[in-house]
Scaffold this motif. Structure first.
Motif, mmCIF file in Angstrom:
data_model
loop_
_atom_site.group_PDB
_atom_site.id
_atom_site.type_symbol
_atom_site.label_atom_id
_atom_site.label_comp_id
_atom_site.label_asym_id
_atom_site.label_seq_id
_atom_site.Cartn_x
_atom_site.Cartn_y
_atom_site.Cartn_z
ATOM 1 N N VAL A 549 50.912 43.583 32.500
ATOM 2 C CA VAL A 549 51.320 42.188 32.324
ATOM 3 C C VAL A 549 50.921 41.672 30.949
ATOM 4 C CG1 VAL A 549 51.212 41.710 34.798
ATOM 5 C CG2 VAL A 549 49.187 41.315 33.372
ATOM 6 N N GLU A 550 51.542 40.569 30.556
ATOM 7 C CA GLU A 550 51.257 39.940 29.266
ATOM 8 C C GLU A 550 49.813 39.447 29.210
ATOM 9 O OE1 GLU A 550 53.166 39.867 26.742
ATOM 10 O OE2 GLU A 550 55.200 40.191 27.505
ATOM 11 N N ALA A 551 49.293 39.375 27.993
ATOM 12 C CA ALA A 551 47.938 38.856 27.807
ATOM 13 C C ALA A 551 47.854 37.425 28.337
ATOM 14 C CB ALA A 551 47.566 38.889 26.323
ATOM 15 N N GLY A 552 46.760 37.114 29.020
ATOM 16 C CA GLY A 552 46.544 35.776 29.555
ATOM 17 C C GLY A 552 47.119 35.547 30.937
ATOM 18 N N THR A 553 47.767 36.559 31.512
ATOM 19 C CA THR A 553 48.390 36.388 32.827
ATOM 20 C C THR A 553 47.356 36.074 33.897
ATOM 21 O OG1 THR A 553 50.239 37.842 32.275
ATOM 22 C CG2 THR A 553 49.760 37.533 34.605
ATOM 23 N N PHE A 561 45.376 29.241 41.315
ATOM 24 C CA PHE A 561 44.536 29.146 42.509
ATOM 25 C C PHE A 561 43.611 27.933 42.452
ATOM 26 C CE2 PHE A 561 45.431 33.794 43.138
ATOM 27 C CZ PHE A 561 45.991 33.659 44.407
ATOM 28 N N ILE A 562 43.111 27.618 41.278
ATOM 29 C CA ILE A 562 42.236 26.434 41.147
ATOM 30 C C ILE A 562 43.035 25.164 41.419
ATOM 31 C CG2 ILE A 562 40.932 25.046 39.476
ATOM 32 C CD1 ILE A 562 39.987 27.706 38.258
ATOM 33 N N ASN A 563 44.270 25.111 40.920
ATOM 34 C CA ASN A 563 45.120 23.948 41.188
ATOM 35 C C ASN A 563 45.443 23.805 42.670
ATOM 36 O OD1 ASN A 563 45.214 23.200 38.497
ATOM 37 N ND2 ASN A 563 47.086 24.366 38.067
ATOM 38 N N GLN A 564 45.360 24.919 43.391
ATOM 39 C CA GLN A 564 45.609 24.892 44.835
ATOM 40 C C GLN A 564 44.345 24.607 45.635
ATOM 41 O OE1 GLN A 564 47.453 28.687 45.647
ATOM 42 N NE2 GLN A 564 49.470 28.030 44.922
ATOM 43 N N LEU A 583 52.450 36.329 43.434
ATOM 44 C CA LEU A 583 53.265 37.504 43.097
ATOM 45 C C LEU A 583 54.380 37.131 42.124
ATOM 46 C CD1 LEU A 583 53.649 39.395 46.489
ATOM 47 C CD2 LEU A 583 52.485 40.203 44.446
ATOM 48 N N LYS A 584 54.980 35.967 42.327
ATOM 49 C CA LYS A 584 56.045 35.513 41.420
ATOM 50 C C LYS A 584 55.494 35.322 40.015
ATOM 51 C CE LYS A 584 59.581 31.939 40.881
ATOM 52 N NZ LYS A 584 60.181 30.701 41.466
ATOM 53 N N LEU A 585 54.306 34.741 39.923
ATOM 54 C CA LEU A 585 53.688 34.543 38.612
ATOM 55 C C LEU A 585 53.417 35.880 37.922
ATOM 56 C CD1 LEU A 585 50.823 32.081 37.754
ATOM 57 C CD2 LEU A 585 50.691 34.437 37.003
ATOM 58 N N LEU A 586 52.813 36.802 38.670
ATOM 59 C CA LEU A 586 52.484 38.108 38.083
ATOM 60 C C LEU A 586 53.748 38.849 37.648
ATOM 61 C CD1 LEU A 586 49.728 39.154 40.642
ATOM 62 C CD2 LEU A 586 49.343 38.808 38.196
ATOM 63 N N ASN A 587 54.746 38.883 38.521
ATOM 64 C CA ASN A 587 55.963 39.632 38.207
ATOM 65 C C ASN A 587 56.747 39.019 37.052
ATOM 66 O OD1 ASN A 587 55.976 41.879 40.012
ATOM 67 N ND2 ASN A 587 56.406 40.480 41.704
ATOM 68 N N SER A 588 56.627 37.703 36.888
ATOM 69 C CA SER A 588 57.335 37.056 35.772
ATOM 70 C C SER A 588 56.694 37.380 34.428
ATOM 71 C CB SER A 588 57.364 35.538 35.982
ATOM 72 O OG SER A 588 56.062 34.981 35.892
ATOM 73 N N ASN A 589 55.491 37.947 34.461
ATOM 74 C CA ASN A 589 54.792 38.282 33.222
ATOM 75 C C ASN A 589 54.653 39.790 33.007
ATOM 76 O OD1 ASN A 589 53.556 35.707 31.796
ATOM 77 N ND2 ASN A 589 53.439 35.342 34.003
ATOM 78 N N VAL A 590 55.382 40.575 33.777
ATOM 79 C CA VAL A 590 55.309 42.029 33.621
ATOM 80 C C VAL A 590 55.993 42.446 32.321
ATOM 81 C CG1 VAL A 590 56.084 44.246 34.553
ATOM 82 C CG2 VAL A 590 55.144 42.499 36.081
ATOM 83 N N ARG A 591 55.283 43.222 31.534
ATOM 84 C CA ARG A 591 55.815 43.708 30.257
ATOM 85 C C ARG A 591 56.431 45.101 30.388
ATOM 86 N NH1 ARG A 591 52.786 43.422 24.405
ATOM 87 N NH2 ARG A 591 54.228 44.771 23.263
ATOM 88 N N ALA A 592 55.821 45.945 31.206
ATOM 89 C CA ALA A 592 56.319 47.308 31.391
ATOM 90 C C ALA A 592 55.806 47.837 32.718
ATOM 91 C CB ALA A 592 55.880 48.215 30.252
#
Length: 604
Positions: A549-553, A561-564, A583-592
């Motif tokens: 994933v991209e840096a900072g993901t 999670f803190i906002n929740q 999962l949506k957040l992580l997958n939206s930041n996948v680089r390879a």
């Protein structure tokens, strides 16, 4: 209670169920006394219980006061001695007839559980309850066939020659299963030869072929686990043209080389059935999608039976898709290699509401109280001994409370922690009913695999060493079990940072893709025996995947999670992701993305 007394059928079985649950407290005490009396001369019992000139003191209070609560590592030395043929009477006075292979340990080897002939009788008693219970809700189940897809696994032997096999393989090879032909409720489409074939592909092919040939007689569909049933559907998607050809010509595909399978299927394919083949061809070929395919191929089917609790619940949407939501999902029983526990008395309930009534004649049951958040109600962690006097009896559990299950069995497990977390949902007479919550510490599971956080972490440690020559540093990771395809597979999210000249920055370093594929392979090789077997032999798990994933993901993940409502002071990166938003957040930041290039060595 001997084997013959356990062979209840039909209404007689339901009457015995009522009798057992109405007197659960007395049955439990009688069971414990019988276990202790039967095994009074064993080395293990004599180690902990005082004896007199008549033998052991069978006071239940003394048992609870003196016998430790144990895990597999405590009993393993005795089991290894049995496996090597040492003197009898180590754990049980009855002859050990086989060793049952449970899920793998963190050391990578399968657990071995001693089993006796009487154990098989007890398992059969529970099986014999299933259809009388189902018959209360759905009539006419004896007027057709069941397309249940059952599979065995190749067995091994212990050093002294005892068979070592899974509990299901043991049952399918037993006379209890083979002699079921007189029972109209156990009329399976699959011939025994197909079920007992060690080659899973040939077994699957023959069982589906038999199921299709009897499509107008099939009233029930199923497999033991939901994952196995879905594998069969994807196998059918790939192979239905061959199956139709076999039915049309009356000749078995040459891919079936097992002699017993050949003989059984040749007998079934005694004459060509082109009209039946055309029916199946039209359904499979002309379906725009396979939504509801089960109802079209087996139009008289009334339900699907499979385990859909615990980690198997992730497959419920797929099962509902293939049945178009028209077939109830039925989960009938609760069992493990160590012991069979209970049955679902309301089998047509929603899968999320499944509860099991524990049968008090199966074993002696006790419970370690657990708080709702998963922490112990008593001062205990996963490695410490549970205080012997703090456990709760079967009939004294409280509705709504959470517990870890502890069993004492006839086969030599004494106050053994199963590792299952249960919640009490009610009572049937005196016997409590439980909802299965989870296995303690399991973070990933696709099929029979049970990967805990410690094993996952060990595999990560081994794999990340391959990054060092590239001045790359693994900053964070998490995981999830991806079941969107069949077979499912483990997905590991990695955030990698540059570590050149001793300075860490957020520029993602360039790492050879081959190396990242190798990281996947190293992780798989470090996971336990059961995972490796499922990957290599059973093919029930797909290649492990690393998504970089991209840096900072992972900072974004923490913010989410803190906002929740999570506490910033107590936040820890979850090692397994369940949240769809996460999962949506992580997958939206996948680089390879990278996959394991090979199967792990399963018996290494």
């Amino acid at each position: 209670m001997d084997g013959k007394k356990l062979e209840y059928k039909g209404e007689e079985a339901l009457k015995e169920l009522e009798k057992l649950t109405e007197n659960a407290a007395q049955v439990q005490e009688d069971i414990l006394i019988k276990i202790l009396t039967q095994n009074r001369g064993t080395e293990y019992l004599r180690k902990y219980l005082a004896s007199d000139e008549k033998g052991l003191n069978f006071d239940v209070a003394q048992y609870k006061r003196c016998m430790p609560v144990i895990t597999y590592k405590d009993i393993c030395p005795y089991i290894q001695r049995i496996a090597h043929g040492e003197a009898p009477n180590l754990l049980t006075s009855q002859p050990v007839s086989e060793m049952l292979c449970s899920s793998g340990t963190s050391a990578g080897e399968p657990k071995l559980m001693p089993s006796t002939e009487e154990d098989l009788d007890r398992r059969t008693f529970l099986y014999n309850l299933i259809m009388p219970i189902m018959n209360q809700y759905i009539s006419g189940l004896d007027e057709g066939k069941a397309m249940y897809l059952y599979f065995v696994k190749a067995e091994t032997s212990t050093p002294c020659g005892l068979p070592a096999r899974t509990v299901l393989t043991s049952y399918y090879k037993s006379q209890h299963f083979k002699n079921r032909s007189h029972d109209p409720y156990n009329d399976l489409t699959s011939p025994n030869a197909a079920i007992l074939c060690n080659d899973s592909n040939q077994s699957m092919y023959c069982q589906l072929l038999a199921g299709l040939m009897h499509r107008h007689q099939v009233l029930r569909l199923g497999a033991v686990f939901a994952s196995a049933f879905l594998r069969a559907i994807t196998f059918l998607e790939r192979n239905w043209p061959k199956l139709c050809c076999d039915i049309s010509t009356g000749k078995l595909d040459p891919m079936i080389t097992d002699p017993e399978c050949q003989a059984a299927m040749d007998s079934m394919l005694s004459s060509p059935q082109p009209h039946l083949a055309d029916e199946i061809d039209r359904i499979c070929r002309r379906s725009r999608s396979w939504r509801g395919i089960l109802c079209r191929l087996w139009p008289k089917a009334k339900y699907i039976e499979a385990v859909v609790t615990g980690s198997m619940s992730q497959y419920i949407p797929s099962l509902e898709y293939y049945s178009d939501g028209k077939l109830p999902l039925v989960c009938t029983m609760y069992a493990s290699s160590e012991c069979y526990f209970g049955v679902n008395l309301k089998p047509l309930c929603n899968p999320s509401d499944v509860s099991f009534t524990l049968l008090p004649n199966m074993a002696y049951f006790e419970f370690i109280p657990i708080n709702e958040n998963g922490t112990w109600s008593i001062d205990l962690n996963d490695e410490e001994e549970a205080p012997p006097n703090k456990l709760v009896d079967l009939v004294h559990v409280r509705i709504g409370s959470y517990y870890e299950l502890v069993v004492t069995t006839f086969a030599g497990l004494y106050r053994y922690r199963i590792g299952d977390v249960l919640q009490v949902t009610g009572f049937h007479n005196q016997a409590p009913q439980f909802r299965f919550i989870c296995r303690r510490n399991v973070v990933l599971s696709i099929d029979n695999d049970k990967t805990n956080e410690e094993d996952l972490h060990k595999s990560i440690i081994a794999a990340k060493k391959l990054l060092e020559p590239f001045n790359a540093l693994l900053m964070e990771y998490t995981s999830y079990a991806d079941t969107s395809t069949i077979p499912g597979h483990y997905v590991i999210f990695w955030e990698i940072a540059n570590n050149s000249k001793g300075m860490v920055d957020k520029v993602i370093p360039v790492v050879d893709p081959v190396v990242l594929q190798e990281c996947c392979g190293v992780m798989e090789q470090k996971l336990d025996y059961t995972y490796r077997r499922c990957r290599t032999l059973d093919k029930s798990i797909g290649p492990l995947e690393i998504r970089v994933v991209e840096a900072g993901t992972f900072e974004l993940l923490m913010d989410m999670f803190i906002n929740q409502g999570a506490s910033i002071n107590q936040y820890k990166t979850p090692r397994c992701i369940k949240s769809k938003a996460a999962l949506k957040l992580l997958n939206s930041n996948v680089r390879a993305s990278y996959f394991s290039p090979r199967d792990p060595i399963w018996n290494a």
